[in-house]
Design a protein around this motif. Structure first.
Motif, PDB file in Angstrom:
ATOM      1  N   SER A   1       0.849  -1.190   0.000  1.00 44.22           N
ATOM      2  CA  SER A   1       0.000   0.000   0.000  1.00 44.22           C
ATOM      3  C   SER A   1       0.879   1.233   0.000  1.00 44.22           C
ATOM      4  O   SER A   1       1.959   1.240   0.575  1.00 44.22           O
ATOM      5  CB  SER A   1      -0.876   0.047   1.239  1.00 44.22           C
TER       6      SER A   1
ATOM      7  N   ILE B   1     -12.360  -8.390 -17.810  1.00 44.91           N
ATOM      8  CA  ILE B   1     -13.509  -7.893 -17.050  1.00 44.91           C
ATOM      9  C   ILE B   1     -14.260  -6.783 -17.785  1.00 44.91           C
ATOM     10  O   ILE B   1     -15.179  -6.199 -17.243  1.00 44.91           O
ATOM     11  CB  ILE B   1     -13.111  -7.423 -15.630  1.00 44.91           C
ATOM     12  N   GLY B   2     -13.826  -6.490 -18.999  1.00 40.90           N
ATOM     13  CA  GLY B   2     -14.636  -5.608 -19.820  1.00 40.90           C
ATOM     14  C   GLY B   2     -14.022  -4.281 -20.219  1.00 40.90           C
ATOM     15  O   GLY B   2     -14.724  -3.419 -20.743  1.00 40.90           O
ATOM     16  N   PHE B   3     -12.731  -4.087 -19.987  1.00 43.08           N
ATOM     17  CA  PHE B   3     -12.100  -2.850 -20.458  1.00 43.08           C
ATOM     18  C   PHE B   3     -11.753  -2.999 -21.933  1.00 43.08           C
ATOM     19  O   PHE B   3     -11.355  -4.076 -22.367  1.00 43.08           O
ATOM     20  CB  PHE B   3     -10.812  -2.573 -19.676  1.00 43.08           C
ATOM     21  N   THR B   4     -11.862  -1.903 -22.676  1.00 42.42           N
ATOM     22  CA  THR B   4     -11.458  -1.931 -24.083  1.00 42.42           C
ATOM     23  C   THR B   4      -9.990  -1.528 -24.177  1.00 42.42           C
ATOM     24  O   THR B   4      -9.443  -0.924 -23.244  1.00 42.42           O
ATOM     25  CB  THR B   4     -12.275  -0.931 -24.924  1.00 42.42           C
TER      26      THR B   4
ATOM     27  N   ALA C   1       1.346   2.781  -7.610  1.00 46.63           N
ATOM     28  CA  ALA C   1       1.764   1.413  -7.331  1.00 46.63           C
ATOM     29  C   ALA C   1       3.059   1.086  -8.064  1.00 46.63           C
ATOM     30  O   ALA C   1       3.897   0.335  -7.570  1.00 46.63           O
ATOM     31  CB  ALA C   1       0.671   0.446  -7.749  1.00 46.63           C
TER      32      ALA C   1
ATOM     33  N   TYR D   1      -7.835  -6.866 -17.071  1.00 45.04           N
ATOM     34  CA  TYR D   1      -8.698  -5.715 -17.356  1.00 45.04           C
ATOM     35  C   TYR D   1      -9.560  -5.982 -18.583  1.00 45.04           C
ATOM     36  O   TYR D   1     -10.744  -5.668 -18.610  1.00 45.04           O
ATOM     37  CB  TYR D   1      -7.861  -4.447 -17.577  1.00 45.04           C
TER      38      TYR D   1
ATOM     39  N   LEU E   1     -13.175   6.984 -13.873  1.00 47.19           N
ATOM     40  CA  LEU E   1     -12.576   5.696 -13.500  1.00 47.19           C
ATOM     41  C   LEU E   1     -11.171   5.522 -14.085  1.00 47.19           C
ATOM     42  O   LEU E   1     -10.242   5.117 -13.383  1.00 47.19           O
ATOM     43  CB  LEU E   1     -13.503   4.565 -13.973  1.00 47.19           C
TER      44      LEU E   1
ATOM     45  N   ARG F   1      -3.668   5.137  -9.617  1.00 42.66           N
ATOM     46  CA  ARG F   1      -3.270   4.001  -8.786  1.00 42.66           C
ATOM     47  C   ARG F   1      -2.098   3.244  -9.430  1.00 42.66           C
ATOM     48  O   ARG F   1      -1.152   2.837  -8.769  1.00 42.66           O
ATOM     49  CB  ARG F   1      -4.463   3.066  -8.599  1.00 42.66           C
ATOM     50  N   GLN F   2      -2.181   3.054 -10.743  1.00 43.14           N
ATOM     51  CA  GLN F   2      -1.093   2.352 -11.436  1.00 43.14           C
ATOM     52  C   GLN F   2       0.212   3.118 -11.272  1.00 43.14           C
ATOM     53  O   GLN F   2       1.273   2.526 -11.087  1.00 43.14           O
ATOM     54  CB  GLN F   2      -1.435   2.197 -12.923  1.00 43.14           C
TER      55      GLN F   2
ATOM     56  N   ILE G   1     -10.509   4.374  -5.640  1.00 44.86           N
ATOM     57  CA  ILE G   1     -10.946   4.305  -7.038  1.00 44.86           C
ATOM     58  C   ILE G   1     -12.393   4.789  -7.088  1.00 44.86           C
ATOM     59  O   ILE G   1     -13.250   4.261  -6.378  1.00 44.86           O
ATOM     60  CB  ILE G   1     -10.891   2.843  -7.549  1.00 44.86           C
ATOM     61  N   LYS G   2     -12.609   5.804  -7.891  1.00 38.19           N
ATOM     62  CA  LYS G   2     -13.959   6.355  -7.948  1.00 38.19           C
ATOM     63  C   LYS G   2     -14.621   6.001  -9.271  1.00 38.19           C
ATOM     64  O   LYS G   2     -13.938   5.788 -10.275  1.00 38.19           O
ATOM     65  CB  LYS G   2     -13.901   7.876  -7.784  1.00 38.19           C
ATOM     66  N   ASN G   3     -15.930   5.987  -9.207  1.00 41.08           N
ATOM     67  CA  ASN G   3     -16.695   5.654 -10.394  1.00 41.08           C
ATOM     68  C   ASN G   3     -16.535   6.718 -11.473  1.00 41.08           C
ATOM     69  O   ASN G   3     -16.263   6.427 -12.631  1.00 41.08           O
ATOM     70  CB  ASN G   3     -18.159   5.504  -9.989  1.00 41.08           C
TER      71      ASN G   3
ATOM     72  N   ASP H   1      -2.000  -7.883 -15.997  1.00 37.14           N
ATOM     73  CA  ASP H   1      -3.051  -6.943 -15.579  1.00 37.14           C
ATOM     74  C   ASP H   1      -3.905  -6.515 -16.766  1.00 37.14           C
ATOM     75  O   ASP H   1      -5.124  -6.403 -16.656  1.00 37.14           O
ATOM     76  CB  ASP H   1      -2.434  -5.702 -14.924  1.00 37.14           C
TER      77      ASP H   1
ATOM     78  N   LEU I   1      -7.768   4.915 -11.957  1.00 37.32           N
ATOM     79  CA  LEU I   1      -6.980   3.696 -12.156  1.00 37.32           C
ATOM     80  C   LEU I   1      -5.557   4.050 -12.586  1.00 37.32           C
ATOM     81  O   LEU I   1      -4.585   3.456 -12.122  1.00 37.32           O
ATOM     82  CB  LEU I   1      -7.642   2.806 -13.208  1.00 37.32           C
TER      83      LEU I   1
END
Lengths: 789, 264
Positions: free
Chosen positions: A406, A696-699, A429, A693, A418, A425-426, A413-415, A689, A422
């Motif tokens: 962390s 789970i539905g990312f283009t 991280a 991604y 998005l 965060r990337q 992460i907010k809607n 990753d 992300l």
């Protein structure tokens, strides 16, 4: 053999990194070799040209005195034990009339062809004429810097001011004047036929032409056995003979070299700083590349250790891998710099007036490259200490774990937005892999901010730079050749603008504690605006000196100093330190009352050329007023506007702008390489990753946007650091470079544009290049990525 | 009549191999029914994982067609395919494959956010679903999966079983039409395997369709329909009643016998 095999395989496998480092070093090498070549060759060529032309140690352009007095001066000079010989030539001092009102500095020494052995330029302006034709009547030769200063071409007419109307001469050819031929110098030499020169001398001596002054050039050679420095030599000679007090121009060859090469020195100085910065960036990139490669190749390194490679051997292989790329880049850079040097020479010759050899000082360049490679070798070896941590068992069992911890910078992460969250965060991280991109951005933004502000300080046409040579602020500077029109002209000015301030100013060389220094004299000393310490020379026994004079002569406020002119001497008190870059900062200032006290006069002698300065209400169109006055009064008046007092200002400003543009180009290439290297590593590390991604539905588009956003964020963070550095060090950096030309203090404000523009360029480059390089994400199918694990 | 949720017609998948073609799937035509727990079995290299990925649009197909609720999607653009995956398909892999820099909670909510706004989401009345609702559902799932305490931990900070349960929660956050699971227990110990299978069974009992690829008979015993893939073709099928825990052993024996008949 095993080393060669693994080395070849490594280079093949990591060819992207190999070629990136090669390109970085190639750019560093081309820049360094070019700067070294131009810098070394310009100084060498300047000295060679001075020697070839026959200049001695000191050139004294004397006003003609009574024959006895003149003879006495020359004999005294010859008698000095440090003087080897004195060559004497008769000349005429005058002014060149420019049709363009903007150019006011146009003092010339008219001398006969053959006085010095000047080289004649051929029609190309880059080579010498082998057998130049003799000058005919009404023909002259002018320094090649006239092509940039006044846009003259062969066949154009040069008008020399004369009481008998303008004397027109046709330019037969351009010549190389290594003594004062640079566009940055205020006095130039014009060559003409001996007979014509004699006629002009006679007119001047008989008082038939007061625009011209007869004079004598003394070319003084210092004894070769003398161990005195130029400063010691000229000071002692002057103390013994007082010769410098009789000069119109008096300058040593060492001083001439300094003035002649101001532009190349500025150019080389800034570029050298930039090259150091580029080298530093290259090392940072290399460091990142080594660390991330070791991390990613952990298993392979462990396997190599398991099969018998020692740590030393592995270190050698990796050192050679990086050194090879660097060495190939460095060596390729040497021949590739030849066209760059030729290009710089083509630009520089008409500006500084001498032909610079394009021959590369190979030994010095090779030594410089060798030192850089040695630094890289040391650096790479230090970085490879991490190899100790590679153990075969751990490598083969599990590889180096990539565990994310962390980070306090992590935000939820907010809607909404998005992709942005992300990407953020990337970035947090990813940690150190983005640090390199951040540092590179910070350094580049810092340099670009400094360059942007340097350009702003110089002014678009060099007016800011020219102002640094001034001691007063004014809008119009007028020499009235006919004093009767002064009142009329002032009425004319007031038809267009309100005259807010009015004062007189003139300059001349005086001796300050025996040293010949340029002195500014005004009837209103409160107009000296750039007072750094103390106060202005309000009373007739006070002077202002620059920081450079204070340093050179060991003076401070409150000290007493002797000022002399020919036989007149007087003591003055230093009342303040002021700023003026005139004569590379070696100058001082007096009040008119002080000058009269020195000369024991009640009023100024008529022959003095005193300028009337005018400060107009803000926003007035001075250029239009100057044009109107010139049209109205013609030869009776000589008008110039602010920022035109220094002939090299425009060229210097153009040089700084050229370096700024070059810096942007190199910065963008560096960003591209940094992104290429970082992207490759990040991509290899994050393949899984991306697969997840996508699953789970990312283009691809969303993922690419996140990827580019990450680099955009990194560039913004880096830029913020660069801005802080820029704000803190901007003044120091610009003053350091300008101190080369005699400017010790610069007043500047960091403009918003100078910050926003580089940040925008960096951010845009980072975003664009990372977006382009992330195209390979499109080709990745999630199943393929996931199946790899 | 049972509704078909996923189907294929003459589905072929080939890979280039040393100048030749390796036909992994050979004209596969099948139908997966809604609310079924379907398992695909087969020997190693039979193409069962490839079939799963082709059926889910994760991999391209060489020829044939694939349908989701009678709608052919093999010609979908990348954008449409991504939206379909986000809303209608929930994936569970052998490894948990959670995004390493997102917490378990974030790993679950991100696909939940993502699914909204697409044409598939509107069909489910989720087009304007609030982010808060997604979060609430994620918390419910974390409770259901018994990993609520670990919600703020990173994948590297939890056990393999916890990570796999989080992966299942991620797969169902968008309330998909079907869960596609590729050897979901392959990397787990017995205890975690049991937990994951119980979860999948529970979801199926809640009327969610499940299509699972496995070579584990114990896992396959949860299915009510089994398909056998041999050399890229469906060569056998067996149906069973819905799973009851006390029947587990008997089901395994039946499957074993069926597999023997299939020359497994």
């Amino acid at each position: 053999m095993e080393i060669v095999t693994v080395l070849r395989a490594n280079i093949r496998y990591q060819k992207g990194s190999f070629f990136s480092i090669l390109i970085l070093m190639l750019m560093v090498s081309v820049s360094l070799t070019s700067v070294l070549t131009v810098s070394i060759n310009s100084e060498k060529s300047e000295w060679e040209a001075l020697e070839r032309a026959g200049f001695g140690t000191l050139l004294a352009a004397l006003y003609d005195q009574e024959p006895d007095k003149m003879e006495h001066l020359i004999q005294d000079t010859k008698a000095n034990k440090h003087v080897e010989k004195v060559e004497q030539t008769q000349v005429v001092y005058g002014n060149v009339e420019q049709s363009d009102a903007k150019e006011s500095v146009n003092k010339v020494i008219l001398e006969s062809e053959g006085t010095f052995d000047f080289q004649i330029y051929d029609v190309t302006g880059t080579g010498y004429e082998k057998q130049p034709q003799k000058l005919k009547q009404k023909e002259v030769a002018v320094p090649i810097s006239y092509t940039t200063l006044y846009d003259y071409k062969i066949g154009d007419k040069v008008k020399i001011k004369s009481q008998r109307g303008q004397l027109e001469y046709t330019i037969k050819y351009f010549f190389e004047d290594p003594f004062m031929g640079s566009s940055t110098m205020g006095v130039k030499t014009i060559l003409m036929q001996q007979e014509e020169l004699n006629t002009l001398r006679e007119q001047a001596k008989q008082g038939e032409n007061t625009e011209l002054t007869a004079g004598t050039l003394l070319n003084i050679f210092q004894n070769q056995n003398s161990k005195q420095s130029y400063m010691e030599f000229s000071r002692e000679l002057n103390l013994e003979t007082g010769i410098l007090g009789y000069t119109w121009v008096g300058m040593g060859t060492t001083q001439a070299v300094g003035y002649m090469l101001i532009l190349t020195n500025i150019f080389s100085g800034i570029l050298l700083l930039f090259i150091i910065l580029l080298l530093f960036i290259t090392l940072i990139i290399m460091s990142h590349n080594i660390s991330s490669s070791m991390e990613m190749e952990y298993v392979n390194l462990g396997i190599l250790k398991a099969v018998g490679f020692t740590q030393g051997k592995l270190r050698w292989i990796l050192t050679l891998q990086y050194l090879l790329g660097s060495a190939v880049g460095a060596l390729l850079g040497i021949p590739l710099s030849i066209p760059v040097v030729n290009l710089i020479n083509r630009i520089v010759i008409p500006v500084i007036g001498i032909r610079i050899s394009g021959r590369m000082p190979l030994n010095i360049c090779l030594i410089a490259e060798f030192i850089i490679l040695a630094i890289i070798l040391l650096f790479v070896n230090l970085k490879l200490r991490g190899l100790r941590k590679v153990t075969p068992v751990r490598a083969i069992c599990q590889g180096r774990e990539s565990v994310y911890f962390s980070n306090p910078l992590e935000l939820p992460i907010k809607n909404r937005g998005l992709s942005f969250w992300l990407a953020f965060r990337q970035m947090t991280a990813g940690g150190k892999q983005y640090v390199v991109a951040g540092i590179v951005t910070a350094l580049l933004v810092f340099f670009l901010i400094v360059m942007g502000n340097a350009s702003a300080v110089m002014g678009e046409d060099g007016e800011g730079f020219a102002q640094m040579f001034e001691v007063t602020e004014q809008d119009l500077e007028i020499y009235y050749n006919d004093p009767d029109i002064r009142q009329k002209a002032e009425h004319k000015i007031e038809e267009f603008a309100k005259i807010e301030r009015k004062f007189e100013l003139f300059g001349m060389y005086l001796l300050l504690d025996g040293c010949r220094c340029y002195c500014r004299i005004t009837d209103n000393p409160e107009e000296y605006y750039m007072i750094l310490e103390g106060r202005t020379c309000r009373y007739d026994n006070e002077i202002l000196i620059t920081e450079f004079v204070a340093k050179d002569l060991g003076l401070d406020i409150g000290d007493t100093v002797e000022v002399s002119f020919q036989e007149d001497r007087a003591e003055f008190l230093v009342s303040g330190i002021y700023q003026s870059a005139s004569d590379m900062g070696i100058n001082f200032a007096l009040s008119q009352k002080g000058y009269l006290r020195l000369r024991k006069l009640n009023e100024l002698p008529e022959e003095l050329a005193v300028a009337q300065m005018y400060g107009l209400a803000k926003g007035d169109d001075t250029e239009r007023i100057a044009e109107m006055l010139n049209q109205e009064y013609g030869e009776k008046i000589q008008v110039s506007i602010t920022g035109e007092g220094y002939p090299g200002a425009a060229s210097s400003a153009a040089a700084v702008r050229a370096i700024t543009a070059l810096a942007y180009v190199l910065a963008i290439i560096f960003v591209l390489i940094v992104i290429f290297l970082v992207c490759s590593k990040v991509f290899a590390k994050e393949q899984q990753d991306y697969g997840i991604y996508k699953a789970i539905g990312f283009t691809s588009r969303q993922l690419r946007l996140q990827f580019a956003l990450r680099f955009l964020l990194v560039s913004v963070v880096g830029s913020l650091i660069g801005i802080i550095f820029g704000i803190c060090l901007n003044h120091f950096c610009i003053t350091s470079v300008l101190s080369l030309v005699g400017v010790s203090h610069v007043e500047m404000e960091i403009t918003l544009l100078s910050i926003i523009f580089p940040v925008f360029v960096m951010a845009f480059s980072f975003f664009l290049f990372s977006w382009i390089l992330s195209i390979r994400m499109k080709k990745v199918e999630p199943r393929i990525l996931i199946a790899e694990n | 009549m049972r509704e078909i949720i996923l189907s294929s017609k003459n589905l072929c998948k080939s890979f280039a191999n040393n100048g030749g073609q390796n036909h992994v799937l050979d004209h596969v035509t099948l139908e997966i029914y809604e609310k079924d727990f379907t398992v695909i079995m087969g020997a190693s290299g039979s193409g069962k994982s490839t079939l799963l990925y082709c059926l889910s649009g994760m991999d391209s197909i060489t020829s044939g067609a694939v349908y989701y609720r009678q709608q052919e999607f093999s010609h979908y653009s990348e954008r449409e395919m991504a939206a379909l995956r986000a809303v209608e398909f929930g994936f569970v892999f052998q490894q948990s494959h959670l995004v390493s820099h997102l917490t378990l909670m974030e790993n679950i909510v991100v696909p939940g956010y993502l699914g909204r706004g697409s044409k598939f989401a509107s069909g489910k009345g989720k087009k304007k679903e609030k982010a808060e609702n997604v979060k609430l559902r994620a918390l419910e799932l974390l409770e259901l999966m018994n990993i609520a305490d670990a919600k703020d931990r990173l994948p590297s900070q939890v056990s393999g079983g916890e990570a796999q349960r989080a992966a299942i929660a991620r797969a169902v956050i968008s309330e998909p039409g079907i869960i596609l699971a590729d050897e979901p227990t392959g990397a787990l110990n017995r205890k975690n395997t049991e937990e994951v299978l119980n979860l999948l069974t529970k979801l199926n009992q809640q009327k969610l369709s499940v299509l699972m690829v496995t070579h584990d008979i114990h896992a396959a015993a949860r299915a009510d329909r089994l398909l056998y893939l041999d050399d890229g073709r469906i060569s056998g099928e067996m149906t069973m009643p819905k799973f009851e825990p006390q029947e587990a052993r008997n089901r395994e024996v039946q499957i074993n016998a069926w597999l023997s008949a299939m020359e497994w």
